[in-house]
Design a protein around this motif. Structure first.
Motif, PDB file in Angstrom:
ATOM      1  N   ILE A   1      35.423  -9.128  22.021  1.00 58.83           N
ATOM      2  CA  ILE A   1      36.033  -7.921  22.565  1.00 58.83           C
ATOM      3  C   ILE A   1      36.754  -7.230  21.420  1.00 58.83           C
ATOM      4  CG2 ILE A   1      37.765  -7.001  24.147  1.00 58.83           C
ATOM      5  CD1 ILE A   1      37.212  -9.446  25.931  1.00 58.83           C
ATOM      6  N   ARG A   2      36.520  -5.949  21.271  1.00 62.56           N
ATOM      7  CA  ARG A   2      37.187  -5.185  20.214  1.00 62.56           C
ATOM      8  C   ARG A   2      38.477  -4.606  20.795  1.00 62.56           C
ATOM      9  NH1 ARG A   2      35.496   0.306  18.271  1.00 62.56           N
ATOM     10  NH2 ARG A   2      34.075   0.017  19.987  1.00 62.56           N
ATOM     11  N   VAL A   3      39.603  -4.885  20.150  1.00 62.09           N
ATOM     12  CA  VAL A   3      40.884  -4.340  20.577  1.00 62.09           C
ATOM     13  C   VAL A   3      41.062  -3.005  19.863  1.00 62.09           C
ATOM     14  CG1 VAL A   3      43.380  -4.685  20.624  1.00 62.09           C
ATOM     15  CG2 VAL A   3      41.855  -6.627  21.014  1.00 62.09           C
ATOM     16  N   LEU A   4      41.131  -1.935  20.642  1.00 59.48           N
ATOM     17  CA  LEU A   4      41.224  -0.590  20.082  1.00 59.48           C
ATOM     18  C   LEU A   4      42.664  -0.126  19.904  1.00 59.48           C
ATOM     19  CD1 LEU A   4      38.467   1.042  22.315  1.00 59.48           C
ATOM     20  CD2 LEU A   4      38.232   0.211  19.953  1.00 59.48           C
ATOM     21  N   ALA A   5      43.549  -0.579  20.796  1.00 57.61           N
ATOM     22  CA  ALA A   5      44.937  -0.111  20.771  1.00 57.61           C
ATOM     23  C   ALA A   5      45.884  -1.279  21.027  1.00 57.61           C
ATOM     24  CB  ALA A   5      45.127   0.987  21.814  1.00 57.61           C
ATOM     25  N   PRO A   6      46.122  -2.117  19.998  1.00 60.30           N
ATOM     26  CA  PRO A   6      46.974  -3.293  20.224  1.00 60.30           C
ATOM     27  C   PRO A   6      48.386  -2.935  20.676  1.00 60.30           C
ATOM     28  CG  PRO A   6      46.390  -3.069  17.892  1.00 60.30           C
ATOM     29  CD  PRO A   6      45.615  -2.042  18.643  1.00 60.30           C
ATOM     30  N   GLU A   7      48.927  -1.819  20.190  1.00 63.41           N
ATOM     31  CA  GLU A   7      50.288  -1.426  20.591  1.00 63.41           C
ATOM     32  C   GLU A   7      50.341  -1.107  22.084  1.00 63.41           C
ATOM     33  OE1 GLU A   7      48.427   0.401  18.391  1.00 63.41           O
ATOM     34  OE2 GLU A   7      49.161  -0.425  16.505  1.00 63.41           O
ATOM     35  N   LEU A   8      49.323  -0.409  22.570  1.00 68.15           N
ATOM     36  CA  LEU A   8      49.268  -0.081  23.996  1.00 68.15           C
ATOM     37  C   LEU A   8      48.970  -1.320  24.841  1.00 68.15           C
ATOM     38  CD1 LEU A   8      47.367   3.329  23.856  1.00 68.15           C
ATOM     39  CD2 LEU A   8      49.832   2.934  24.118  1.00 68.15           C
ATOM     40  N   LEU A   9      48.179  -2.206  24.300  1.00 66.03           N
ATOM     41  CA  LEU A   9      47.895  -3.463  24.992  1.00 66.03           C
ATOM     42  C   LEU A   9      49.179  -4.283  25.131  1.00 66.03           C
ATOM     43  CD1 LEU A   9      45.347  -4.804  26.166  1.00 66.03           C
ATOM     44  CD2 LEU A   9      45.132  -6.046  24.013  1.00 66.03           C
ATOM     45  N   ALA A  10      49.992  -4.303  24.079  1.00 69.57           N
ATOM     46  CA  ALA A  10      51.279  -5.017  24.129  1.00 69.57           C
ATOM     47  C   ALA A  10      52.202  -4.384  25.160  1.00 69.57           C
ATOM     48  CB  ALA A  10      51.935  -5.017  22.745  1.00 69.57           C
ATOM     49  N   LEU A  11      52.200  -3.059  25.229  1.00 69.87           N
ATOM     50  CA  LEU A  11      53.019  -2.393  26.247  1.00 69.87           C
ATOM     51  C   LEU A  11      52.542  -2.731  27.651  1.00 69.87           C
ATOM     52  CD1 LEU A  11      53.507   1.154  24.679  1.00 69.87           C
ATOM     53  CD2 LEU A  11      55.238  -0.624  24.997  1.00 69.87           C
ATOM     54  N   ARG A  12      51.239  -2.809  27.838  1.00 71.57           N
ATOM     55  CA  ARG A  12      50.672  -3.147  29.149  1.00 71.57           C
ATOM     56  C   ARG A  12      51.127  -4.551  29.555  1.00 71.57           C
ATOM     57  NH1 ARG A  12      45.989  -0.918  31.769  1.00 71.57           N
ATOM     58  NH2 ARG A  12      46.616   0.883  30.545  1.00 71.57           N
ATOM     59  N   ALA A  13      51.066  -5.487  28.635  1.00 74.07           N
ATOM     60  CA  ALA A  13      51.498  -6.861  28.933  1.00 74.07           C
ATOM     61  C   ALA A  13      52.998  -6.902  29.209  1.00 74.07           C
ATOM     62  CB  ALA A  13      51.140  -7.795  27.782  1.00 74.07           C
TER      63      ALA A  13
ATOM     64  N   LEU B   1      45.987 -10.276  22.767  1.00 72.46           N
ATOM     65  CA  LEU B   1      46.904 -10.112  21.633  1.00 72.46           C
ATOM     66  C   LEU B   1      47.067 -11.417  20.867  1.00 72.46           C
ATOM     67  CD1 LEU B   1      49.556  -7.848  23.350  1.00 72.46           C
ATOM     68  CD2 LEU B   1      47.987  -7.183  21.489  1.00 72.46           C
ATOM     69  N   ASP B   2      47.138 -12.522  21.600  1.00 74.61           N
ATOM     70  CA  ASP B   2      47.232 -13.825  20.943  1.00 74.61           C
ATOM     71  C   ASP B   2      45.970 -14.098  20.133  1.00 74.61           C
ATOM     72  OD1 ASP B   2      48.531 -16.432  20.504  1.00 74.61           O
ATOM     73  OD2 ASP B   2      46.871 -17.209  21.711  1.00 74.61           O
TER      74      ASP B   2
ATOM     75  N   GLY C   1      39.887  -7.044  14.204  1.00 67.24           N
ATOM     76  CA  GLY C   1      40.107  -6.288  15.433  1.00 67.24           C
ATOM     77  C   GLY C   1      39.280  -6.766  16.610  1.00 67.24           C
ATOM     78  N   ARG C   2      38.569  -7.873  16.426  1.00 68.26           N
ATOM     79  CA  ARG C   2      37.720  -8.421  17.488  1.00 68.26           C
ATOM     80  C   ARG C   2      38.213  -9.808  17.888  1.00 68.26           C
ATOM     81  NH1 ARG C   2      34.603  -6.036  13.607  1.00 68.26           N
ATOM     82  NH2 ARG C   2      33.392  -4.254  14.287  1.00 68.26           N
ATOM     83  N   VAL C   3      38.192 -10.052  19.173  1.00 75.43           N
ATOM     84  CA  VAL C   3      38.638 -11.341  19.705  1.00 75.43           C
ATOM     85  C   VAL C   3      37.432 -12.032  20.340  1.00 75.43           C
ATOM     86  CG1 VAL C   3      40.173 -12.481  21.348  1.00 75.43           C
ATOM     87  CG2 VAL C   3      40.941 -10.420  20.162  1.00 75.43           C
ATOM     88  N   PRO C   4      37.135 -13.264  19.926  1.00 75.09           N
ATOM     89  CA  PRO C   4      35.993 -13.974  20.509  1.00 75.09           C
ATOM     90  C   PRO C   4      36.289 -14.432  21.938  1.00 75.09           C
ATOM     91  CG  PRO C   4      37.111 -15.365  18.896  1.00 75.09           C
ATOM     92  CD  PRO C   4      37.792 -14.029  18.860  1.00 75.09           C
TER      93      PRO C   4
ATOM     94  N   PRO D   1      33.676  -2.989  23.626  1.00 69.62           N
ATOM     95  CA  PRO D   1      32.798  -4.077  23.179  1.00 69.62           C
ATOM     96  C   PRO D   1      32.683  -4.056  21.662  1.00 69.62           C
ATOM     97  CG  PRO D   1      31.517  -2.258  24.054  1.00 69.62           C
ATOM     98  CD  PRO D   1      32.952  -1.911  24.276  1.00 69.62           C
ATOM     99  N   ALA D   2      32.524  -5.215  21.071  1.00 68.08           N
ATOM    100  CA  ALA D   2      32.274  -5.293  19.633  1.00 68.08           C
ATOM    101  C   ALA D   2      30.909  -4.681  19.361  1.00 68.08           C
ATOM    102  CB  ALA D   2      32.331  -6.744  19.160  1.00 68.08           C
ATOM    103  N   GLU D   3      30.780  -3.999  18.231  1.00 72.12           N
ATOM    104  CA  GLU D   3      29.529  -3.307  17.915  1.00 72.12           C
ATOM    105  C   GLU D   3      28.324  -4.233  17.975  1.00 72.12           C
ATOM    106  OE1 GLU D   3      32.223  -3.011  15.719  1.00 72.12           O
ATOM    107  OE2 GLU D   3      32.861  -1.113  16.558  1.00 72.12           O
TER     108      GLU D   3
END
Length: 153
Positions: free
Chosen positions: A133-145, A78-79, A88-91, A125-127
């Motif tokens: 890394i492609r983040v598909l669901a940032p809201e759900l990722l934030a909830l997971r954290a 997320l950071d 939407g991709r994080v290196p 994965p990024a195309e």
């Protein structure tokens, strides 16, 4: 001469690796200490940077000691998304081993956490690959954290 118990000129005590392309300028030690001594503005700036780094390091240490890898990974993604991931991709910082070093775990642990997040549809994965890394669901990722954070503290 000593500084904080370390002899000046005894070598470096840390290695920094850039996570993104950057420009670096070397300033000789004598010039740097003269700037600190002579300029209140430079001194205040350096002290602010050091305080920020100390706080960030303390947070990383606390997270390493208290949070499961998956929560740390989710927060790191997320950071990275807020800093570098406008598409939407994080290196990745060089690969899973480097990411594991950043998170204070093993590469295998990072691999398992990435697999769980991928399996749950939060990342992919990024195309074009390229160590992203492609983040598909940032809201759900934030909830997971946040969910892991609430349970562990």
């Amino acid at each position: 001469m000593e500084c904080g118990g370390l002899e000046l000129g005894a070598g470096h005590t840390a290695t920094f690796t850039a996570l993104t392309p950057c420009a670096v300028r070397a300033v000789p030690r004598g010039r740097f200490t003269t700037l600190l001594d002579d300029s209140a503005t430079v001194r205040a700036h350096v002290l602010r940077l050091l305080a920020t780094q100390a706080r960030a390091q303390q947070e990383r240490l606390t997270d390493t000691a208290t949070l499961p890898c998956e929560a740390r990974l989710a927060a790191w993604l997320l950071d990275g998304l807020s800093r570098d991931g406008t598409d939407g991709r994080v290196p990745l910082p060089g690969g899973q081993r480097e990411l594991a070093d950043l998170l204070g775990v093993t590469r295998v642990t990072v691999n398992r956490a990435l697999s769980r997040l991928r399996r749950d549809g939060l990342i992919g994965p990024a195309e074009n690959g390229g160590g992203r890394i492609r983040v598909l669901a940032p809201e759900l990722l934030a909830l997971r954290a946040a969910q892991h954070t609430r349970h562990s503290r």
